[in-house]
Design a protein around this motif. Structure first.
Motif, short mmCIF file in Angstrom:
data_model
loop_
_atom_site.label_atom_id
_atom_site.label_comp_id
_atom_site.label_asym_id
_atom_site.label_seq_id
_atom_site.Cartn_x
_atom_site.Cartn_y
_atom_site.Cartn_z
N UNK A 4 0.88 -1.19 -0.09
CA UNK A 4 0.04 -0.01 0.07
C UNK A 4 0.86 1.39 0.09
N UNK A 5 1.82 1.30 1.01
CA UNK A 5 2.45 2.65 1.16
C UNK A 5 2.95 3.24 0.09
N UNK A 6 4.17 2.29 -0.35
CA UNK A 6 5.08 2.48 -1.58
C UNK A 6 4.38 3.52 -2.87
N UNK A 7 3.06 2.57 -3.10
CA UNK A 7 2.36 3.19 -4.37
C UNK A 7 2.30 4.39 -4.14
N UNK A 54 12.15 3.70 -4.72
CA UNK A 54 13.22 4.29 -3.55
C UNK A 54 12.66 4.37 -2.34
N UNK A 55 11.35 4.42 -2.25
CA UNK A 55 10.89 4.60 -0.91
C UNK A 55 10.91 3.46 -0.11
N UNK A 94 14.91 10.60 5.12
CA UNK A 94 14.95 11.19 3.80
C UNK A 94 13.61 11.79 3.59
N UNK A 95 13.52 12.73 2.40
CA UNK A 95 12.48 13.32 1.88
C UNK A 95 11.74 12.43 0.75
#
Length: 699
Positions: free
Chosen positions: A225-228, A235-236, A253-254
């Motif tokens: 879920x979150x990476x998308x 990279x995330x 990181x940003x």
């Protein structure tokens, strides 16, 4: 607390006094009766505990005698209990009767029973808490013939416990409210990397509900879920999962979240660190800080600086022109602005044709020559930055921009160069870099303060139980000690806890005392940690005894001191004038000095000494921290208070400690001096002005 034997003696003395009063009553007239009755009531009112005795025959209670103190505890007199044998049971609070009945029945069967805390209904209708402690009495054949009971009124203690629980509950509620309302999205992961808690900001930023994530595996949540959600999902995912694989890693990181139209909707700063202590030791805490507005403002600032720089460049830039023939320079012209930027005039450049390269910093000369070669060949040269040495010896940064002039065939006829003085911009970038590093360090310390406060709170809760149980154990031991002593005197030595009673008696006393002292020390350390972690106002107006600062700081870093050195000495002047300042900030300075001293102890002898003294002539309070460590050379000593200068970067040093300490001391109007020699140790001296020569001395 009095022992059973002491209560029995008190009871006998009270009964003798009552008998004396009765005899006196028989000799006095009716007027004396009121006075004697008043004296008796006063004697009874002084008793907050009382003893009752139950005679036993074949496992049945055949007689119960309540001592005179019963009226103070229960409101009922001995005569009331004599008239109503069931009164002792009916006054017990309804929901506690089963436990009281069980305790009584076990005692009648000859079992040793634990003290029981329960409620009773006082004669005045109020609910009171009591502790019922039973001691069995046996004859020479070990048959139970009676037992004594000690009733203690513990209503006040129970009320204190209730208030403490309410206070703790309010504290937990306040902490949860603060974290829940935080604008930083927070998630807490346990040692199995399952999510155990998230706040409102987390749900808002990542578009999830609490029930969707609690108990879920963090790996699966990121991948599914979150990476998308993020602009660069790969990279995330890579950076977050890397921290899960190495749970000791700290990551920051940003990242940006895009909406359905592909536009950046929110900019976040992700920060994750391990949890080293407390309930979720081995887990992680993750922060998602919304920096959208911060980035917008930063972009506006950058744009504003760009426009400002353009305007500034019109005032400080200068142009030079180079005529070219067959790829070789044949003439160079420097504009009038060269004097403002370089300190050299047009005539200086005309007299010395190589001055343009000689004024370039030696480390940058090769790059400048290469750019010049490319420009002569007609190659496109992007603007480049380099350093020059101003005529007055100052180092300056410039940016050179080259524009070619070519003929119809494409041959280079000349090129113009714009030299821009960007020294202030470079200095601003360096300051920004330092400020950003300081901000990151400050945020880490703030989070660490929250964790320390939480850990201290978690330690404090079980320690409170230790304190309460220690007092109870101490009371019980002293209560049974006369019985054990009597048994020892009558029957000789016997084994207790695997040791002869004659040896164990004093050892057990020492053990119980050690529990109390250890618990009190834990309480003091926890209190100091919570005070140190608590955010203060920063006001520098308190009157402070520097000795108090030393003692608190030493308590906090005591474990580090013990692990580092066996030779630690304190020499604190007893009568020390106060100084004006902030206790917590001075404590921070001293903790830093002591920590540095401990880290410097690499060779024997490993010794640290702290000393305070009042310099009457200078009217200053002086504190020194001396170590016998590896010391520093003159070069290191020269930069010791520079921000981010450290000789221990490989072991985690940030180079901010002494810089911050120096700033704090300066804010207090004091001085922080260092004296050091290689292999001979270091002495840090803190000097603070006393409030006045005749100021009140805090002892």
């Amino acid at each position: 607390m009095k022992t059973i034997e002491e209560y029995r003696l008190d009871n006998e003395r009270l009964q003798a006094e009552v008998e004396r009063l009765r005899r006196r009553l028989s000799r006095k007239n009716t007027a004396d009766f009121s006075e004697i009755t008043q004296i008796y009531r006063q004697l009874v009112n002084y008793l907050s505990d009382y003893i009752y005795t139950v005679r036993v025959d074949n496992g049945r209670a055949v007689e119960t005698i309540h001592g005179p103190g019963c009226i103070a505890v229960t409101g009922y007199s001995s005569e009331d209990y004599a008239r109503d044998p069931e009164l002792w049971y009916r006054m017990v609070y309804d929901s506690d009767r089963e436990a009281v009945t069980l305790q009584s029945s076990q005692a009648l069967r000859g079992y040793d029973v634990q003290a029981l805390e329960h409620r009773i209904v006082h004669r005045d209708g109020n609910i009171r808490w009591v502790r019922n402690t039973i001691v069995l009495l046996r004859n020479e054949e070990s048959e139970l013939y009676a037992y004594n009971g000690l009733i203690n009124d513990i209503t006040a203690q129970k009320e204190s416990e209730r208030e403490l629980l309410e206070s703790e509950e309010k504290y937990r509620s306040l902490t949860n409210d603060v974290l829940e309302s935080s604008r930083v999205g927070i998630s807490i992961l346990d040692a199995d990397l399952k999510i155990v808690w998230v706040n409102q900001a987390y749900m808002k930023y990542l578009g999830v509900e609490r029930e969707q994530v609690i108990g879920k595996d963090a790996h699966l949540l990121v991948e599914a879920h979150l990476a998308a959600l993020f602009e660069d999902s790969g990279e995330f995912s890579r950076r977050v999962l890397k921290t899960y694989a190495d749970q000791s890693a700290v990551e920051r990181f940003e990242c940006s979240i895009r909406n359905f139209e592909g536009l950046i909707e929110r900019r976040l700063e992700y920060w994750s660190m391990p949890i080293y202590s407390g309930l979720y030791t081995g887990g992680r805490i993750e922060h998602y800080t919304d920096i959208t507005e911060q980035k917008r403002i930063l972009d506006e600032v950058i744009e504003s600086e760009r426009r400002y720089s353009q305007l500034l460049h019109h005032l400080t830039d200068y142009i030079y022109s180079v005529k070219v023939k067959n790829g070789q320079p044949i003439h160079t012209y420097h504009g009038q602005g060269s004097l403002a930027v370089t300190g050299y005039t047009q005539e200086d450049f005309a007299i010395n044709p190589d001055l343009w390269i000689e004024m370039v910093h030696p480390d940058d000369q090769d790059n400048v020559r290469e750019y010049s070669r490319l420009a002569l060949l007609g190659k496109t040269v992007t603007p480049f930055e380099h350093r020059i040495m101003h005529r007055k010896g100052a180092l300056r940064w410039v940016k050179s921009t080259i524009v070619h002039q070519k003929d119809e065939t494409g041959e280079v006829m000349s090129y113009d160069g714009l030299i821009s003085d960007i020294t202030e911009l470079k200095e601003a970038e360096e300051r920004e870099r330092l400020n950003q590093q300081q901000l990151l360090q400050a945020e880490k310390m703030a989070t660490l303060g929250i964790l320390v406060s939480g850990v201290a709170h978690e330690i404090n809760n079980p320690n409170n139980f230790i304190m309460l149980n220690y007092k109870m154990i101490d009371k019980v031991w002293h209560a049974i000690l006369p019985i054990l002593d009597r048994y020892y005197n009558e029957n000789g030595d016997f084994v207790l806890a695997g040791m002869p009673y004659s040896s164990a008696r004093e050892k057990i006393l020492d053990l119980i005392s050690g529990i109390g002292k250890g618990s009190q020390r834990i309480q003091k350390i926890v209190s100091s940690l919570k005070d140190y972690a608590r955010q203060d106002t920063g006001i520098l107006e308190s009157q402070i005894n520097l000795n108090d600062v030393v003692e608190t700081a030493v308590l906090i870093v005591n474990n580090l001191i013990k692990k580092t050195t066996d030779t630690f000495t304190l020499d604190l002047q007893k009568s020390l004038p106060v100084v004006r300042g902030n206790f917590q900030k001075l404590e921070q300075v001293l903790i830093n000095l002591i920590s540095n001293a401990c880290q410097a102890l690499k060779i024997a002898p490993k010794a640290i000494a702290i000393r305070t003294v009042y310099d009457k002539e200078a009217d200053k309070v002086c504190l020194t921290v001396t170590d016998s460590g590896e010391g520093m050379d003159d070069q290191a000593l020269k930069h010791i208070i520079d921000p981010f200068y450290t000789t221990r970067r490989e072991s985690g040093g940030t180079g901010l400690g002494l810089s911050i300490a120096y700033a704090i001391v300066k804010d207090h109007g004091g001085e922080l001096l260092f004296r050091s020699q290689l292999q001979a140790g270091t002495t840090a001296t803190l000097l603070l002005p006393a409030i006045t020569l005749n100021a009140e001395v805090i002892k």
